[in-house]
Scaffold this motif. Structure first.
Motif, short mmCIF file in Angstrom:
data_model
loop_
_atom_site.label_atom_id
_atom_site.label_comp_id
_atom_site.label_asym_id
_atom_site.label_seq_id
_atom_site.Cartn_x
_atom_site.Cartn_y
_atom_site.Cartn_z
N PHE A 100 -0.54 -1.28 2.62
CA PHE A 100 -0.43 -2.54 3.86
C PHE A 100 -1.59 -1.73 5.07
CE2 PHE A 100 2.59 1.20 4.42
CZ PHE A 100 2.41 1.59 6.06
N PRO A 101 -2.43 -2.54 6.02
CA PRO A 101 -1.90 -3.68 5.95
C PRO A 101 -2.55 -4.88 5.35
CG PRO A 101 -3.15 -2.92 7.56
CD PRO A 101 -3.27 -1.87 6.79
N TRP A 102 -1.83 -5.69 4.78
CA TRP A 102 -2.50 -6.79 3.90
C TRP A 102 -3.89 -7.61 4.40
CZ3 TRP A 102 1.02 -9.09 -0.50
CH2 TRP A 102 -0.36 -9.66 -1.18
N GLY A 103 -4.29 -8.00 3.32
CA GLY A 103 -5.41 -8.22 3.59
C GLY A 103 -7.29 -7.61 2.06
N ASP A 104 -8.30 -9.01 2.53
CA ASP A 104 -9.01 -8.14 1.46
C ASP A 104 -9.63 -6.42 1.47
OD1 ASP A 104 -8.85 -10.47 -0.20
OD2 ASP A 104 -10.03 -11.63 1.00
N LEU A 105 -9.99 -6.74 0.95
CA LEU A 105 -10.69 -5.02 1.76
C LEU A 105 -11.84 -4.85 0.92
CD1 LEU A 105 -8.78 -2.88 -1.22
CD2 LEU A 105 -8.46 -2.62 1.37
N SER A 106 -12.86 -3.95 2.14
CA SER A 106 -14.37 -4.06 1.67
C SER A 106 -14.08 -1.90 1.76
CB SER A 106 -15.08 -4.32 3.71
OG SER A 106 -15.02 -5.09 3.58
N GLU A 107 -15.51 -1.56 1.17
CA GLU A 107 -15.18 -0.37 1.05
C GLU A 107 -15.08 0.84 1.78
OE1 GLU A 107 -18.81 3.33 -1.33
OE2 GLU A 107 -19.34 0.87 -0.67
N ASN A 108 -14.16 0.93 2.14
CA ASN A 108 -14.13 2.51 2.99
C ASN A 108 -13.09 2.14 3.97
OD1 ASN A 108 -15.91 4.27 2.03
ND2 ASN A 108 -16.88 3.91 2.93
N ASP A 109 -12.41 0.78 3.68
CA ASP A 109 -11.27 0.55 4.74
C ASP A 109 -10.14 1.44 4.36
OD1 ASP A 109 -12.84 -1.26 5.74
OD2 ASP A 109 -11.67 -3.22 4.36
N GLU A 110 -9.71 1.52 5.56
CA GLU A 110 -7.91 2.29 5.59
C GLU A 110 -6.97 1.26 5.60
OE1 GLU A 110 -8.18 4.44 8.99
OE2 GLU A 110 -9.84 5.19 8.42
N ARG A 111 -5.87 1.78 4.48
CA ARG A 111 -5.14 1.75 4.14
C ARG A 111 -4.04 2.43 4.00
NH1 ARG A 111 -7.19 -2.81 5.12
NH2 ARG A 111 -7.34 -4.34 3.99
N GLN A 112 -2.44 1.58 3.72
CA GLN A 112 -1.88 2.74 3.90
C GLN A 112 -0.53 2.66 2.35
OE1 GLN A 112 -0.42 3.34 8.00
NE2 GLN A 112 -0.85 5.80 8.18
N PHE A 113 0.44 3.43 2.44
CA PHE A 113 0.86 3.13 0.60
C PHE A 113 2.49 4.22 1.43
CE2 PHE A 113 1.97 5.17 -3.21
CZ PHE A 113 2.59 3.81 -4.01
N ILE A 114 3.87 3.68 1.12
CA ILE A 114 4.72 4.58 0.96
C ILE A 114 5.66 4.25 0.32
CG2 ILE A 114 7.02 4.80 2.94
CD1 ILE A 114 5.21 3.26 4.79
N VAL A 115 6.13 5.72 -0.56
CA VAL A 115 7.14 6.12 -1.63
C VAL A 115 8.37 6.68 -1.03
CG1 VAL A 115 7.53 7.24 -3.46
CG2 VAL A 115 5.25 6.94 -3.32
N ALA A 116 9.10 6.38 -1.43
CA ALA A 116 10.89 6.40 -1.00
C ALA A 116 11.77 6.70 -2.04
CB ALA A 116 11.34 5.29 -0.22
N SER A 117 12.48 7.82 -1.75
CA SER A 117 12.61 8.69 -2.57
C SER A 117 14.03 9.12 -2.14
CB SER A 117 13.10 9.57 -3.63
OG SER A 117 13.36 9.90 -4.80
N SER A 118 15.66 9.14 -3.11
CA SER A 118 16.60 10.20 -2.55
C SER A 118 16.32 11.47 -2.79
CB SER A 118 17.62 8.87 -3.65
OG SER A 118 17.70 9.05 -4.31
#
Length: 253
Positions: free
Chosen positions: A52-70
């Motif tokens: 995220f955030p949702w949307g098409d990418l250009s090279e070097n664009d920044e996105r984030q991503f979360i992993v959750a666990s117990s």
């Protein structure tokens, strides 16, 4: 428990909603040869967000991503591997993992109010006892609004109970072992069909739904159930990234 990863796009790309399979494979690669490499019938106790955030990418664009666990140690293995081997594909979207930071979004003590919102679709199956022709039921009879809310919440609480039975103390009652519901109110935002590319030769088409669940923490048992839902997601196929929850306050826009 969860970890937020900073990503950088390695090339221009259209946003690929069929990101689930390759992201799951990357997480399993990170757990290879650890005690958490647990393929089988047991719930592995992790889930993840979409990039995220949702949307098409250009090279070097920044996105984030979360992993959750117990399990904190499981998250530590995933984080260490993603930082030391930063190449990651989300479907056809190639990223490099640049950094990571821990998050602890717990729902708060009894009396706290807020909203849990599904950041990814909930994969819910209607139990056969709720169907007119249960003999025709299979394990992929997707929940639909015409089935009613009771089978939806029955399924969600049953799946969360599986995680509770594996990861929580035996002395604590699970969400199916108390008289009060996990969520007392709800708002369905939408339902939609989604293609999920599992491997080069396997694709599923699934019916999922997105929700807002306002809550008021009743007691410590309820607090633990809601926090577990934040850690492991709700519904089926949570290790594929379905049913991932985010916490909002009532004052958020």
């Amino acid at each position: 428990m969860r970890v937020l990863f900073d990503l950088q796009a390695k090339m221009d790309a259209s946003y690929d909603s069929e990101y689930h399979g390759r992201l799951r494979a990357r997480i399993w690669d990170a757990l290879k040869d650890t005690k958490y490499d647990e393929h089988g019938d047991e719930t592995p106790g992790f889930t993840f967000s979409n990039p995220f955030p949702w949307g098409d990418l250009s090279e070097n664009d920044e996105r984030q991503f979360i992993v959750a666990s117990s399990r904190e140690e499981q998250l530590a293995h995933i984080t260490a591997d993603l930082l030391s081997n930063p190449e990651m594909h989300a479907g056809s979207m190639p990223f490099a993992v640049k950094d990571a930071q821990p998050l602890d979004p717990g729902v708060g003590p009894p009396g706290t109010e807020g909203i849990l919102e599904t950041a990814t679709g909930v994969y819910s199956v209607t139990p056969p006892k709720y169907l007119d022709n249960p003999e025709k039921h299979d394990h992929e009879t997707f929940w639909r609004p015409e089935h009613g809310m009771e089978p939806f919440f029955d399924h969600v609480e049953t799946q969360l109970q599986r995680n509770h039975d594996r990861f929580m103390p035996d002395s604590d009652p699970g969400p199916k072992e108390v008289d009060t519901p996990l969520f007392e109110s709800y708002e369905m935002l939408k339902k939609y069909w989604l293609d999920v590319q599992i491997s080069s030769g396997t694709e599923w088409t699934v019916l999922v739904s997105k929700w807002k669940f306002p809550y008021r923490v009743r007691d410590d048992h309820h607090r633990r159930h809601l926090n577990l839902a934040l850690d492991v997601g709700i519904g089926r196929r949570t290790p594929l990234g379905f049913g991932f929850l985010n916490k909002r306050t009532n004052t958020d826009d």
